[in-house]
Write a protein that holds these residues in place. Structure first.
Motif, mmCIF file in Angstrom:
data_model
loop_
_atom_site.group_PDB
_atom_site.id
_atom_site.type_symbol
_atom_site.label_atom_id
_atom_site.label_comp_id
_atom_site.label_asym_id
_atom_site.label_seq_id
_atom_site.Cartn_x
_atom_site.Cartn_y
_atom_site.Cartn_z
ATOM 1 N N MET A 291 40.404 62.117 9.256
ATOM 2 C CA MET A 291 39.360 62.901 9.926
ATOM 3 C C MET A 291 38.845 64.021 9.025
ATOM 4 N N ASN A 292 38.997 63.798 7.705
ATOM 5 C CA ASN A 292 38.529 64.765 6.706
ATOM 6 C C ASN A 292 39.197 66.128 6.851
ATOM 7 N N GLU A 293 40.418 66.122 7.387
ATOM 8 C CA GLU A 293 41.186 67.372 7.508
ATOM 9 C C GLU A 293 42.596 67.137 6.956
ATOM 10 N N ASN A 294 43.297 68.216 6.596
ATOM 11 C CA ASN A 294 44.644 68.130 6.006
ATOM 12 C C ASN A 294 45.678 68.699 6.964
ATOM 13 N N PHE A 295 46.822 68.023 7.063
ATOM 14 C CA PHE A 295 47.894 68.447 7.975
ATOM 15 C C PHE A 295 49.233 68.385 7.243
ATOM 16 N N HIS A 296 50.147 69.294 7.581
ATOM 17 C CA HIS A 296 51.546 69.069 7.228
ATOM 18 C C HIS A 296 52.018 67.834 7.978
ATOM 19 N N SER A 297 52.961 67.128 7.437
ATOM 20 C CA SER A 297 53.433 65.891 8.075
ATOM 21 C C SER A 297 53.943 66.141 9.481
ATOM 22 N N GLY A 298 54.493 67.295 9.748
ATOM 23 C CA GLY A 298 55.027 67.583 11.078
ATOM 24 C C GLY A 298 53.987 68.128 12.039
ATOM 25 N N HIS A 299 52.805 68.403 11.501
ATOM 26 C CA HIS A 299 51.770 68.981 12.361
ATOM 27 C C HIS A 299 50.727 67.958 12.845
ATOM 28 N N PHE A 300 50.712 66.756 12.247
ATOM 29 C CA PHE A 300 49.785 65.704 12.697
ATOM 30 C C PHE A 300 50.442 64.959 13.849
ATOM 31 N N CYS A 301 50.116 65.366 15.088
ATOM 32 C CA CYS A 301 50.847 64.908 16.267
ATOM 33 C C CYS A 301 49.921 64.255 17.293
ATOM 34 N N CYS A 302 50.530 63.504 18.195
ATOM 35 C CA CYS A 302 49.800 62.869 19.312
ATOM 36 C C CYS A 302 49.232 63.953 20.218
ATOM 37 N N GLU A 303 47.982 63.780 20.608
ATOM 38 C CA GLU A 303 47.297 64.756 21.458
ATOM 39 C C GLU A 303 47.937 64.857 22.823
ATOM 40 N N GLN A 304 48.603 63.798 23.278
ATOM 41 C CA GLN A 304 49.168 63.774 24.617
ATOM 42 C C GLN A 304 50.634 64.227 24.645
ATOM 43 N N CYS A 305 51.494 63.534 23.833
ATOM 44 C CA CYS A 305 52.950 63.824 23.906
ATOM 45 C C CYS A 305 53.437 64.730 22.784
ATOM 46 N N ASN A 306 52.558 65.045 21.833
ATOM 47 C CA ASN A 306 52.863 65.930 20.707
ATOM 48 C C ASN A 306 53.883 65.329 19.731
ATOM 49 N N LYS A 307 54.080 64.038 19.814
ATOM 50 C CA LYS A 307 54.982 63.348 18.888
ATOM 51 C C LYS A 307 54.312 63.248 17.526
ATOM 52 N N ALA A 308 55.126 63.518 16.437
ATOM 53 C CA ALA A 308 54.575 63.449 15.089
ATOM 54 C C ALA A 308 54.120 62.030 14.788
ATOM 55 N N LEU A 309 52.940 61.917 14.186
ATOM 56 C CA LEU A 309 52.360 60.602 13.925
ATOM 57 C C LEU A 309 52.466 60.212 12.452
ATOM 58 N N SER A 310 53.098 61.030 11.636
ATOM 59 C CA SER A 310 53.221 60.716 10.222
ATOM 60 C C SER A 310 53.976 59.405 10.048
ATOM 61 N N GLY A 311 53.348 58.438 9.400
ATOM 62 C CA GLY A 311 53.960 57.137 9.180
ATOM 63 C C GLY A 311 53.948 56.234 10.403
ATOM 64 N N GLN A 312 53.292 56.670 11.511
ATOM 65 C CA GLN A 312 53.249 55.882 12.740
ATOM 66 C C GLN A 312 51.820 55.369 12.991
ATOM 67 N N SER A 313 51.739 54.295 13.790
ATOM 68 C CA SER A 313 50.425 53.807 14.210
ATOM 69 C C SER A 313 49.848 54.772 15.246
ATOM 70 N N TYR A 314 48.571 54.994 15.156
ATOM 71 C CA TYR A 314 47.922 55.858 16.127
ATOM 72 C C TYR A 314 46.488 55.376 16.336
ATOM 73 N N ILE A 315 45.883 55.872 17.413
ATOM 74 C CA ILE A 315 44.518 55.464 17.772
ATOM 75 C C ILE A 315 43.701 56.726 18.027
ATOM 76 N N LEU A 316 42.508 56.761 17.451
ATOM 77 C CA LEU A 316 41.619 57.900 17.672
ATOM 78 C C LEU A 316 40.785 57.670 18.930
ATOM 79 N N LYS A 317 40.727 58.688 19.742
ATOM 80 C CA LYS A 317 39.901 58.665 20.954
ATOM 81 C C LYS A 317 39.132 59.968 21.005
ATOM 82 N N GLU A 318 37.812 59.882 20.857
ATOM 83 C CA GLU A 318 36.963 61.077 20.817
ATOM 84 C C GLU A 318 37.445 62.038 19.733
ATOM 85 N N GLU A 319 37.776 61.451 18.552
ATOM 86 C CA GLU A 319 38.200 62.175 17.366
ATOM 87 C C GLU A 319 39.527 62.908 17.560
#
Length: 286
Positions: free
Chosen positions: A1-29
């Motif tokens: 998304m053209n932004e930079n995150f620490h690995s522990g800060h890129f998290c799921c918008e709903q459950c706040n689980k870290a997404l580093s190295g995990q599959s994820y889906i973008l919904k409304e960015e």
């Protein structure tokens, strides 16, 4: 998304689980883990009532969602019985039918060009016959009628103006179409305003008139030009309304005007004496 995150800060918008190295889906960015995405956004299948996961096809029919396998099991072509999943199909008279069966068994040919009217094409129908929208044109002027006013005749269609011009009743006087009203005289149609006196032009519709030398004349014109004149009042003696008159020695009177010249007593059906004027016997003796 053209932004930079620490690995522990890129998290799921709903459950706040870290997404580093995990599959994820973008919904409304916004990023969501797969489980949260399915739980929050996946539609429920109208057949099995289970969620339609992100990795499954979501088929929509009549505003309802289906798994592909559930749709295949529920909806098949009413003719060939093939599954309708991933196929073009339609609903005709309450029966679902694939495109191939429709074209083979149900589609009609255009009344104008003779070609097949395929599903999805804009078409117009009238009395069991169908046309491509582009072919629904006036027989005379070839103007596109579309959803406008038209008149059918035999196997053809006409715009209202061409139909009137081609088939409409025309006035014997002016030659124009009689669209409303009118009258019939000697098996000829007339506009009411065109059916007039040959002398003054006044309409004779719903009015008594006289024919003289094949000319229609209103009462005023007939009286002025052809009627006898009363010797007393000098007005025309016309026959309208049962008018009665007296004729004597090439002179004429209205009954009401045939009076003794001296005492004015009526002489209709009475004896009278002629001197310089017509008088009653009493005045003649006096």
């Amino acid at each position: 998304m053209n932004e930079n995150f620490h690995s522990g800060h890129f998290c799921c918008e709903q459950c706040n689980k870290a997404l580093s190295g995990q599959s994820y889906i973008l919904k409304e960015e916004k990023p969501f883990c797969v489980a949260c995405y399915d739980n929050c956004f996946a539609n429920e299948c109208a057949e099995c009532n289970q969620k339609i996961g992100h990795d499954s096809k979501d088929l929509i029919f009549k505003s309802k969602h289906y798994h592909e396998t559930c749709f295949e099991a529920r909806y098949t072509c009413s003719m060939c019985k093939a599954s309708l999943a991933d196929k073009a199909f339609g609903n005709w008279d309450g029966q679902l039918c694939c495109l191939q069966c429709y074209e083979k068994n149900l589609a009609k040919n255009c009344q104008a060009c003779g070609e097949l009217i395929k599903p999805g094409m804009k078409r117009l129908g009238f009395q069991g016959k169908e046309w491509h929208d582009k072919c629904f044109r006036c027989k005379v002027c070839d103007e596109h009628i579309g959803g406008g006013i038209f008149v059918p005749k035999e196997d053809n269609i006409y715009c209202s103006s061409c139909y009137e011009e081609t088939f409409g009743t025309k006035c014997a006087g002016c030659g124009k179409i009689i669209s409303t009203g009118g009258l019939q005289y000697k098996n000829e149609p007339w506009h009411r305003e065109c059916f007039g006196c040959a002398e003054c032009g006044k309409s004779l519709y719903n009015t008594r008139f006289t024919v003289r030398d094949d000319k229609r004349l209103c009462a005023d014109c007939f009286g002025e030009r052809y009627a006898r004149k009363c010797s007393e009042c000098k007005q025309p003696i016309v026959g309208q309304g049962g008018t009665k008159y007296v004729c004597f020695e090439q002179r004429n009177w209205h009954n009401k005007c045939f009076n003794c010249k001296r005492c004015q007593v009526s002489l209709v059906n009475e004896c009278f004496v002629t001197e310089e004027d017509i008088i009653c016997p009493n005045c003649a003796q006096g």
